[in-house]
Write a protein that holds these residues in place. Structure first.
Motif, PDB file in Angstrom:
ATOM      1  N   LYS A   1       0.130  -2.006   8.017  1.00 36.16           N
ATOM      2  CA  LYS A   1       1.366  -1.722   7.400  1.00 36.16           C
ATOM      3  C   LYS A   1       1.037  -1.752   5.660  1.00 36.16           C
ATOM      4  CE  LYS A   1       6.008  -3.421   6.841  1.00 36.16           C
ATOM      5  NZ  LYS A   1       6.117  -3.672   5.365  1.00 36.16           N
ATOM      6  N   ALA A   2       0.438  -2.829   5.346  1.00 41.39           N
ATOM      7  CA  ALA A   2      -0.198  -2.773   3.980  1.00 41.39           C
ATOM      8  C   ALA A   2      -0.692  -1.517   3.263  1.00 41.39           C
ATOM      9  CB  ALA A   2      -0.817  -4.051   3.457  1.00 41.39           C
ATOM     10  N   VAL A   3      -1.820  -0.956   4.157  1.00 44.97           N
ATOM     11  CA  VAL A   3      -2.524   0.143   3.591  1.00 44.97           C
ATOM     12  C   VAL A   3      -1.623   1.336   3.689  1.00 44.97           C
ATOM     13  CG1 VAL A   3      -4.399   1.928   4.513  1.00 44.97           C
ATOM     14  CG2 VAL A   3      -4.580  -0.803   4.460  1.00 44.97           C
ATOM     15  N   LEU A   4      -0.797   1.542   4.666  1.00 43.35           N
ATOM     16  CA  LEU A   4       0.107   2.860   4.918  1.00 43.35           C
ATOM     17  C   LEU A   4       1.102   2.775   3.821  1.00 43.35           C
ATOM     18  CD1 LEU A   4       0.290   2.883   8.756  1.00 43.35           C
ATOM     19  CD2 LEU A   4      -1.024   4.430   7.283  1.00 43.35           C
ATOM     20  N   GLU A   5       1.582   1.650   3.158  1.00 46.36           N
ATOM     21  CA  GLU A   5       2.549   1.624   2.356  1.00 46.36           C
ATOM     22  C   GLU A   5       1.960   1.378   0.857  1.00 46.36           C
ATOM     23  OE1 GLU A   5       5.243  -1.669   3.463  1.00 46.36           O
ATOM     24  OE2 GLU A   5       5.978  -0.425   5.251  1.00 46.36           O
ATOM     25  N   GLU A   6       0.683   1.330   0.804  1.00 46.67           N
ATOM     26  CA  GLU A   6      -0.202   1.284  -0.437  1.00 46.67           C
ATOM     27  C   GLU A   6       0.399  -0.156  -0.836  1.00 46.67           C
ATOM     28  OE1 GLU A   6       0.530   4.722  -2.692  1.00 46.67           O
ATOM     29  OE2 GLU A   6       0.839   6.038  -0.840  1.00 46.67           O
ATOM     30  N   ASP A   7       0.486  -1.164  -0.300  1.00 41.42           N
ATOM     31  CA  ASP A   7       0.524  -2.530  -0.687  1.00 41.42           C
ATOM     32  C   ASP A   7      -0.740  -3.042  -1.152  1.00 41.42           C
ATOM     33  OD1 ASP A   7       1.620  -4.785  -1.424  1.00 41.42           O
ATOM     34  OD2 ASP A   7       2.510  -5.331   0.371  1.00 41.42           O
ATOM     35  N   VAL A   8      -1.326  -2.781  -2.250  1.00 45.93           N
ATOM     36  CA  VAL A   8      -2.375  -3.600  -2.683  1.00 45.93           C
ATOM     37  C   VAL A   8      -2.234  -5.148  -2.886  1.00 45.93           C
ATOM     38  CG1 VAL A   8      -4.197  -3.734  -4.555  1.00 45.93           C
ATOM     39  CG2 VAL A   8      -3.017  -1.343  -4.039  1.00 45.93           C
ATOM     40  N   ALA A   9      -1.379  -5.843  -3.387  1.00 51.35           N
ATOM     41  CA  ALA A   9      -1.303  -7.194  -3.637  1.00 51.35           C
ATOM     42  C   ALA A   9      -1.348  -7.604  -1.984  1.00 51.35           C
ATOM     43  CB  ALA A   9       0.456  -7.220  -4.126  1.00 51.35           C
ATOM     44  N   TYR A  10      -0.887  -7.110  -1.017  1.00 56.43           N
ATOM     45  CA  TYR A  10      -1.086  -7.837   0.312  1.00 56.43           C
ATOM     46  C   TYR A  10      -2.483  -8.257   0.318  1.00 56.43           C
ATOM     47  CZ  TYR A  10      -1.939  -8.325   5.161  1.00 56.43           C
ATOM     48  OH  TYR A  10      -2.164  -8.935   6.354  1.00 56.43           O
ATOM     49  N   PHE A  11      -3.481  -7.588  -0.054  1.00 51.13           N
ATOM     50  CA  PHE A  11      -4.883  -7.852   0.362  1.00 51.13           C
ATOM     51  C   PHE A  11      -5.302  -8.985  -0.810  1.00 51.13           C
ATOM     52  CE2 PHE A  11      -4.487  -3.846   2.082  1.00 51.13           C
ATOM     53  CZ  PHE A  11      -4.786  -3.919   3.126  1.00 51.13           C
TER      54      PHE A  11
ATOM     55  N   LEU B   1     -15.652  -7.190  -3.462  1.00 44.12           N
ATOM     56  CA  LEU B   1     -16.426  -5.790  -3.700  1.00 44.12           C
ATOM     57  C   LEU B   1     -15.734  -4.943  -2.529  1.00 44.12           C
ATOM     58  CD1 LEU B   1     -20.104  -6.178  -4.384  1.00 44.12           C
ATOM     59  CD2 LEU B   1     -18.432  -5.136  -5.695  1.00 44.12           C
ATOM     60  N   ILE B   2     -15.592  -5.417  -1.439  1.00 49.26           N
ATOM     61  CA  ILE B   2     -14.955  -4.564  -0.141  1.00 49.26           C
ATOM     62  C   ILE B   2     -13.511  -4.322  -0.627  1.00 49.26           C
ATOM     63  CG2 ILE B   2     -14.597  -4.617   2.185  1.00 49.26           C
ATOM     64  CD1 ILE B   2     -16.961  -6.150   2.552  1.00 49.26           C
ATOM     65  N   THR B   3     -12.821  -5.492  -0.832  1.00 51.73           N
ATOM     66  CA  THR B   3     -11.263  -5.433  -1.251  1.00 51.73           C
ATOM     67  C   THR B   3     -11.298  -4.236  -2.434  1.00 51.73           C
ATOM     68  OG1 THR B   3     -11.096  -7.679  -0.544  1.00 51.73           O
ATOM     69  CG2 THR B   3      -9.383  -6.726  -2.032  1.00 51.73           C
ATOM     70  N   ALA B   4     -12.048  -4.193  -3.310  1.00 49.75           N
ATOM     71  CA  ALA B   4     -11.995  -3.365  -4.602  1.00 49.75           C
ATOM     72  C   ALA B   4     -12.080  -2.161  -3.976  1.00 49.75           C
ATOM     73  CB  ALA B   4     -13.062  -3.597  -5.563  1.00 49.75           C
ATOM     74  N   THR B   5     -12.892  -1.602  -2.855  1.00 49.38           N
ATOM     75  CA  THR B   5     -12.824  -0.312  -2.519  1.00 49.38           C
ATOM     76  C   THR B   5     -11.434   0.283  -1.871  1.00 49.38           C
ATOM     77  OG1 THR B   5     -15.141  -0.622  -1.951  1.00 49.38           O
ATOM     78  CG2 THR B   5     -14.036   1.171  -0.771  1.00 49.38           C
ATOM     79  N   PHE B   6     -10.905  -0.866  -1.176  1.00 48.35           N
ATOM     80  CA  PHE B   6      -9.609  -0.231  -0.532  1.00 48.35           C
ATOM     81  C   PHE B   6      -8.647  -0.166  -1.822  1.00 48.35           C
ATOM     82  CE2 PHE B   6     -11.833  -2.333   3.249  1.00 48.35           C
ATOM     83  CZ  PHE B   6     -11.642  -1.001   3.937  1.00 48.35           C
ATOM     84  N   ALA B   7      -8.626  -0.947  -2.445  1.00 50.14           N
ATOM     85  CA  ALA B   7      -7.493  -1.205  -3.632  1.00 50.14           C
ATOM     86  C   ALA B   7      -7.768   0.126  -4.601  1.00 50.14           C
ATOM     87  CB  ALA B   7      -7.691  -2.650  -4.483  1.00 50.14           C
ATOM     88  N   ILE B   8      -8.720   0.319  -4.911  1.00 51.22           N
ATOM     89  CA  ILE B   8      -9.031   1.769  -5.626  1.00 51.22           C
ATOM     90  C   ILE B   8      -8.382   2.809  -5.246  1.00 51.22           C
ATOM     91  CG2 ILE B   8     -10.796   3.213  -6.812  1.00 51.22           C
ATOM     92  CD1 ILE B   8     -12.657   0.526  -7.230  1.00 51.22           C
ATOM     93  N   ALA B   9      -8.906   3.107  -3.911  1.00 53.35           N
ATOM     94  CA  ALA B   9      -8.263   4.157  -3.072  1.00 53.35           C
ATOM     95  C   ALA B   9      -6.761   4.242  -3.359  1.00 53.35           C
ATOM     96  CB  ALA B   9      -8.674   4.358  -1.580  1.00 53.35           C
ATOM     97  N   LEU B  10      -6.229   3.222  -2.839  1.00 52.39           N
ATOM     98  CA  LEU B  10      -4.696   3.260  -2.783  1.00 52.39           C
ATOM     99  C   LEU B  10      -4.203   3.347  -4.391  1.00 52.39           C
ATOM    100  CD1 LEU B  10      -4.088   0.192  -0.243  1.00 52.39           C
ATOM    101  CD2 LEU B  10      -4.030   2.479   0.162  1.00 52.39           C
ATOM    102  N   ILE B  11      -4.626   2.681  -5.127  1.00 47.73           N
ATOM    103  CA  ILE B  11      -3.987   2.828  -6.502  1.00 47.73           C
ATOM    104  C   ILE B  11      -4.096   4.392  -6.863  1.00 47.73           C
ATOM    105  CG2 ILE B  11      -4.499   1.978  -9.055  1.00 47.73           C
ATOM    106  CD1 ILE B  11      -5.460  -0.628  -7.854  1.00 47.73           C
ATOM    107  N   CYS B  12      -5.177   4.742  -6.835  1.00 54.90           N
ATOM    108  CA  CYS B  12      -5.560   6.259  -7.020  1.00 54.90           C
ATOM    109  C   CYS B  12      -4.548   7.008  -6.325  1.00 54.90           C
ATOM    110  CB  CYS B  12      -6.948   6.559  -6.849  1.00 54.90           C
ATOM    111  SG  CYS B  12      -8.075   5.861  -8.221  1.00 54.90           S
ATOM    112  N   LEU B  13      -4.073   6.862  -5.163  1.00 53.65           N
ATOM    113  CA  LEU B  13      -3.207   7.727  -4.387  1.00 53.65           C
ATOM    114  C   LEU B  13      -1.849   7.835  -5.446  1.00 53.65           C
ATOM    115  CD1 LEU B  13      -2.681   7.367  -0.741  1.00 53.65           C
ATOM    116  CD2 LEU B  13      -3.136   9.512  -2.112  1.00 53.65           C
ATOM    117  N   SER B  14      -1.637   6.599  -6.045  1.00 51.96           N
ATOM    118  CA  SER B  14      -0.506   6.691  -6.846  1.00 51.96           C
ATOM    119  C   SER B  14      -1.291   7.274  -7.941  1.00 51.96           C
ATOM    120  CB  SER B  14       0.271   5.556  -6.986  1.00 51.96           C
ATOM    121  OG  SER B  14      -0.394   4.354  -6.884  1.00 51.96           O
TER     122      SER B  14
END
Length: 332
Positions: free
Chosen positions: A112-122, A8-21
């Motif tokens: 680095k992963a967050v700043l580069e929107e690297d969802v796969a890293y998490f 659930l926590i991971t999804a919160t970060f992932a959704i935000a990054l995906i939606c930025l794109s």
């Protein structure tokens, strides 16, 4: 932390990054006053006003005492936009500021992963990376320091697509609904999977909902002495997740009774349990589900399995089509 909480926590970060794109009813707000001017006249609007009339009219068989007029609302996608998830954008904003002060973070994971929107890293890095992000952006500070960070974010942050302040991405029809319910003696509560302390900073300003009437996910904290003063110190540990089946538990914990009115939205199935819990109370109840079907004025998206809309159909919940039921979406 078990696997469910981590996902659930991971999804919160992932959704935000995906939606930025009360014992008597207050004076009802009559339908002729048009208490919901941003709603188109139609089945959903009529159902809302008819329900409110039934439960606030003293001689009605469905009359409810004021203390039983409890209304709970999800936040993300129900009261304000969730593309991107606003708390996820707060995390990104905090990390950008940290990286500006310390450029070495741009080459250090998980920043680095967050700043580069690297969802796969998490997906590979696991729980430790998520906890490090939580510690950096939400913890290891006093409660007052965290609240100031949130206030700064809402003062300066701009939605990446709508190009307006995050304080202007609330849904005007839903704010009108909150005001209409309160005018008729309802208590209005937020019950969201978002962070309780994040939402409490702006709930009064945006929705007229006081912070003590916000239910959400929370981290752990302790009362300590720091720099000669006692304060609430935020820990990098998850307390409880207030999402999906956690929402009825949170409502029971904070309110102690089932809501007579519950509103959520389709996206992840996160509000099915809350609406089901509301419908299970004895006597009258009302369930509202928002369908995001307006790509022109907001965003259009559906659940892959259509779980929420299917549940609405089976259970007779009222479904809001943003495209058809709302005259306007946002405040101008």
């Amino acid at each position: 932390m078990n696997k469910r909480i981590y996902l659930l926590i991971t999804a919160t970060f992932a959704i935000a990054l995906i939606c930025l794109s009360g014992l008597t009813s207050p004076t009802p707000v009559h339908a002729t006053d048009d208490p919901l001017p941003s709603w188109n006249d139609g089945r959903v609007k009529q159902a809302i006003t008819e329900f409110v009339s039934r439960v606030t009219t003293a001689n009605s068989p469905d009359f409810l005492l004021r203390e039983d007029r409890i209304a709970t609302f999800d936040n993300d996608g129900t009261l304000w936009v969730e593309k991107p998830v606003i708390q996820g954008m707060f995390v990104l904003d905090r990390l950008k500021k940290m990286a500006a002060a310390d450029p070495s973070l741009k080459q250090k994971q998980p920043y680095k992963a967050v700043l580069e929107e690297d969802v796969a890293y998490f997906k590979q890095a696991g729980e430790a990376a998520v906890m490090e992000l939580l510690a950096a952006t939400h913890a290891n500070m006093t409660q007052e320091q965290f609240e100031q960070e949130v206030r700064t974010f809402f003062k300066t942050g701009v939605h990446p697509t709508l190009k307006v302040s995050y304080t202007r991405v609330t849904y005007k029809p839903m704010v009108e609904l909150l005001e209409y319910l309160r005018a008729n003696g309802f208590q209005t509560w937020i019950c969201s999977g978002g962070g309780i302390d994040f939402m409490r900073v702006v709930s009064q300003q945006l929705y007229g909902i006081p912070p003590q009437q916000v239910i959400g996910s929370n981290g752990k904290a302790e009362f300590i002495q720091k720099d000669g003063k006692f304060a609430i110190w935020r820990l990098p540990e998850v307390g409880r997740i207030n999402d999906k089946v956690g929402k009825p538990v949170g409502i029971n914990l904070h309110i102690g009774k089932r809501p007579v009115f519950a509103a959520g939205n389709e996206r992840s199935g996160g509000d099915i349990a809350m609406l089901t819990y509301s419908q299970g109370r004895p006597g009258a109840s009302f369930q509202l589900l928002i369908n995001h079907d307006d790509a022109q004025r907001e965003f259009a998206y559906q659940e892959p399995d259509n779980a929420s809309l299917n549940a609405a159909k089976v259970n007779g919940w009222n479904v809001v089509s943003i495209q058809k039921d709302w005259k306007t979406v946002f405040f101008q």
